[in-house]
Write an enzyme that holds these catalytic residues in place. Sequence first.
Site, short mmCIF file in Angstrom:
data_model
loop_
_atom_site.label_atom_id
_atom_site.label_comp_id
_atom_site.label_asym_id
_atom_site.label_seq_id
_atom_site.Cartn_x
_atom_site.Cartn_y
_atom_site.Cartn_z
N ASP A 1 -20.55 33.87 -60.86
CA ASP A 1 -19.91 32.64 -60.38
C ASP A 1 -18.55 32.89 -59.74
OD1 ASP A 1 -22.12 31.32 -61.45
OD2 ASP A 1 -21.14 31.11 -63.40
N GLY B 1 -26.82 30.60 -59.37
CA GLY B 1 -26.47 29.29 -58.83
C GLY B 1 -25.34 29.50 -57.84
N HIS B 2 -25.64 29.34 -56.57
CA HIS B 2 -24.65 29.63 -55.53
C HIS B 2 -24.31 28.33 -54.78
CE1 HIS B 2 -26.30 34.04 -55.52
NE2 HIS B 2 -25.68 33.73 -56.64
N GLN C 1 -25.65 37.25 -60.06
CA GLN C 1 -24.98 37.67 -61.30
C GLN C 1 -23.82 38.60 -60.94
OE1 GLN C 1 -28.80 37.96 -61.48
NE2 GLN C 1 -28.41 35.80 -61.66
N LYS D 1 -19.78 34.11 -54.79
CA LYS D 1 -20.58 34.97 -53.90
C LYS D 1 -21.23 34.14 -52.79
CE LYS D 1 -22.93 36.34 -57.49
NZ LYS D 1 -22.12 35.77 -58.57
P1 GDP Z 1 -21.55 32.31 -57.19
O1 GDP Z 1 -22.57 32.21 -58.26
O2 GDP Z 1 -20.80 33.59 -57.25
O3 GDP Z 1 -22.09 32.03 -55.82
O4 GDP Z 1 -20.47 31.18 -57.50
P2 GDP Z 1 -20.78 29.63 -57.88
O5 GDP Z 1 -21.13 28.91 -56.63
O6 GDP Z 1 -21.71 29.56 -59.01
O7 GDP Z 1 -19.38 29.21 -58.45
C1 GDP Z 1 -18.22 29.27 -57.69
C2 GDP Z 1 -17.61 27.86 -57.61
O8 GDP Z 1 -16.31 27.93 -57.09
C3 GDP Z 1 -18.38 26.96 -56.66
O9 GDP Z 1 -18.31 25.64 -57.13
C4 GDP Z 1 -17.62 27.09 -55.35
O10 GDP Z 1 -17.75 25.96 -54.52
C5 GDP Z 1 -16.21 27.24 -55.86
N1 GDP Z 1 -15.33 28.06 -55.02
C6 GDP Z 1 -15.61 29.17 -54.29
N2 GDP Z 1 -14.48 29.67 -53.74
C7 GDP Z 1 -13.47 28.87 -54.14
C8 GDP Z 1 -12.06 28.88 -53.92
O11 GDP Z 1 -11.50 29.76 -53.26
N3 GDP Z 1 -11.34 27.89 -54.50
C9 GDP Z 1 -11.91 26.93 -55.27
N4 GDP Z 1 -11.13 26.00 -55.80
N5 GDP Z 1 -13.23 26.88 -55.49
C10 GDP Z 1 -14.01 27.85 -54.94
P1 IMO Z 2 -24.63 33.75 -60.35
O1 IMO Z 2 -25.51 34.47 -59.34
C1 IMO Z 2 -23.13 33.49 -64.39
C2 IMO Z 2 -25.78 34.84 -67.59
C3 IMO Z 2 -26.29 33.79 -68.55
C4 IMO Z 2 -26.42 34.63 -69.81
C5 IMO Z 2 -26.90 35.97 -69.28
C6 IMO Z 2 -28.40 36.17 -69.34
O2 IMO Z 2 -24.57 32.28 -60.12
O3 IMO Z 2 -23.32 34.41 -60.48
P2 IMO Z 2 -30.44 35.22 -67.93
O4 IMO Z 2 -30.91 33.82 -67.73
O5 IMO Z 2 -30.10 35.94 -66.67
O6 IMO Z 2 -31.36 36.02 -68.81
O7 IMO Z 2 -29.06 35.06 -68.78
O8 IMO Z 2 -26.48 36.02 -67.92
N1 IMO Z 2 -26.05 34.55 -66.17
C7 IMO Z 2 -25.12 34.15 -65.30
N2 IMO Z 2 -23.80 33.84 -65.49
N3 IMO Z 2 -23.65 33.46 -63.15
C8 IMO Z 2 -24.95 33.79 -62.94
O9 IMO Z 2 -25.47 33.90 -61.72
C9 IMO Z 2 -25.75 34.12 -64.05
N4 IMO Z 2 -27.04 34.46 -64.21
C10 IMO Z 2 -27.21 34.73 -65.50
O10 IMO Z 2 -25.38 32.74 -68.69
O11 IMO Z 2 -25.14 34.83 -70.37
MG MG Z 3 -23.15 30.91 -59.77
#
Ligand code: GDP
Ligand code: IMO
Ligand code: MG
Length: 430
Positions: A13, A40-41, A224, A16
């Site tokens: 998270d 979850g992106h 991840q 990416k």
């Molecule tokens: P990912 O799994 O690595 O793609 O990240 P996620 O999308 O799960 O979580 C990142 C969260 O931070 C999302 O809600 C993005 O919209 C938000 N985000 C990304 N870059 C920034 C930033 O520079 N500032 C803020 N405030 N939010 C950001």
């Molecule tokens: P993105 O791509 C954050 C974590 C779960 C748990 C562990 C194992 O959005 O960064 P799983 O369901 O993969 O067997 O769970 O990994 N986990 C993540 N945490 N971002 C993710 O993906 C994750 N995908 C799995 O919370 O701790």
């Molecule tokens: Mg994510």
Amino acid sequence: MANVAVVGAQWGDEGKGKIVDWLCERADMVVRFQGGHNAGHTLVIDGKIYKLALLPSGVVRPGKMAIIGNGVVVDPWALVGEIERVAQQGLKITPENLRVADNASLILPLHRDLDAYREDTNKGIKIGTTRRGIGPAYEDKVGRRAIRVCDLADAGVLEQKVEGLLAHHNALRRGLGRDEIDGGQLLAELKAIAPRILPFMDQSWKLIDEARKSGQRILFEGAQAFLLDIDHGTYPYVTSSNTVAAQAATGSGTGMRGVGYVLGIAKAYTTRVGGGPFPTELEDEVGRGLLARGNEYGTNTGRPRRCGWFDAVLVRQAITIGGIDGIALTKLDVLDGMKEVRICTGYRLGTTSLDRFPAGMAEQGRVEPVYETLPGWTQSTRGARSFAELPAEAIKYVRRVEELIGAPVALLSTSPEREDTILMRDPFRD
Ligand code: GDP
Ligand code: IMO
Ligand code: MG
């Protein structure tokens, strides 16, 4: 011209999705190479929010080819659901812009069920998985029992494979006192979903090879992150795949030289969702402030994320082990308005000082962070699009992070919006 792999450098998270989407303007093809819909992106484009799980983040840009590589575990029902969901937002996903590797393994309902059952009944170590069946599906892949995308095209093979798979799973289920899975019903479900998946099926390694040979730019999108890597992460509190950039080669079917530049994504602080050690975790007002300002709730599961200070030891380890060339530092804006900011520069384990994160579960849980404190900044960095707009203290923070992790910051992100991104070095040209 280097192809670029984008990988998480913390616990996931990191943003990416946002960075892949931004970089995608410069790329022709985007390839997912591990994980599944546990990812979850979130992408924010002119205020419109897209939440992707299995679809590569390139699908929001017209004219790009998105590939789900062989290293991904594909839940066919989740994929169809996601395609339908994004269609409601105006994104048309067809074989013109999405292909799925014929040799990718499937996640079945029985995997989801087993994942949830283990989460609910496990009395010892609580992983806190996403309950999407990721671990059980990878177990079957390595156990050579998995049903793969190409099997959906062959009724005879499918029947044989379902029988073999259920011989294993039903024995396990009997032992756990659970209902057995009916083979005929599973087969019927697979036959019903097959026509929705098969049009996307391809030998994706061939498409990647052709793209490379014709000089197209390829972006490999990791899910991840380093600390969730099955080998290098906080085992057993990890996901069930290798998340480091080396996996881009095996998980997509390209050689080692297929990836030129590895971009690690790190937040300006740290978060983690699920169980497991987290040395810089803040269970106080400061942590709650990061949670609120960073809107730190899981993209798909909605779970609140645990928050803490930036841990330079962990990111340095991610850079060394994962072969990361540069970092995209995200969510700098979330630190706005803090009187002081801290960076973990090492650990204490009893009377010993450590400059590395140990491998043992107990030690990982016991290390105490050693902090360096820097002055915070009162001005807003949110939405900044050039380095010159940043307050001096924020620049100092970024520079200190670079020194401590031993890699340059190539990109800076200052809000969820696509264009609120500062390019310092172009990964495609570095
Ligand atoms: P990912 O799994 O690595 O793609 O990240 P996620 O999308 O799960 O979580 C990142 C969260 O931070 C999302 O809600 C993005 O919209 C938000 N985000 C990304 N870059 C920034 C930033 O520079 N500032 C803020 N405030 N939010 C950001
Ligand atoms: P993105 O791509 C954050 C974590 C779960 C748990 C562990 C194992 O959005 O960064 P799983 O369901 O993969 O067997 O769970 O990994 N986990 C993540 N945490 N971002 C993710 O993906 C994750 N995908 C799995 O919370 O701790
Ligand atoms: Mg994510």
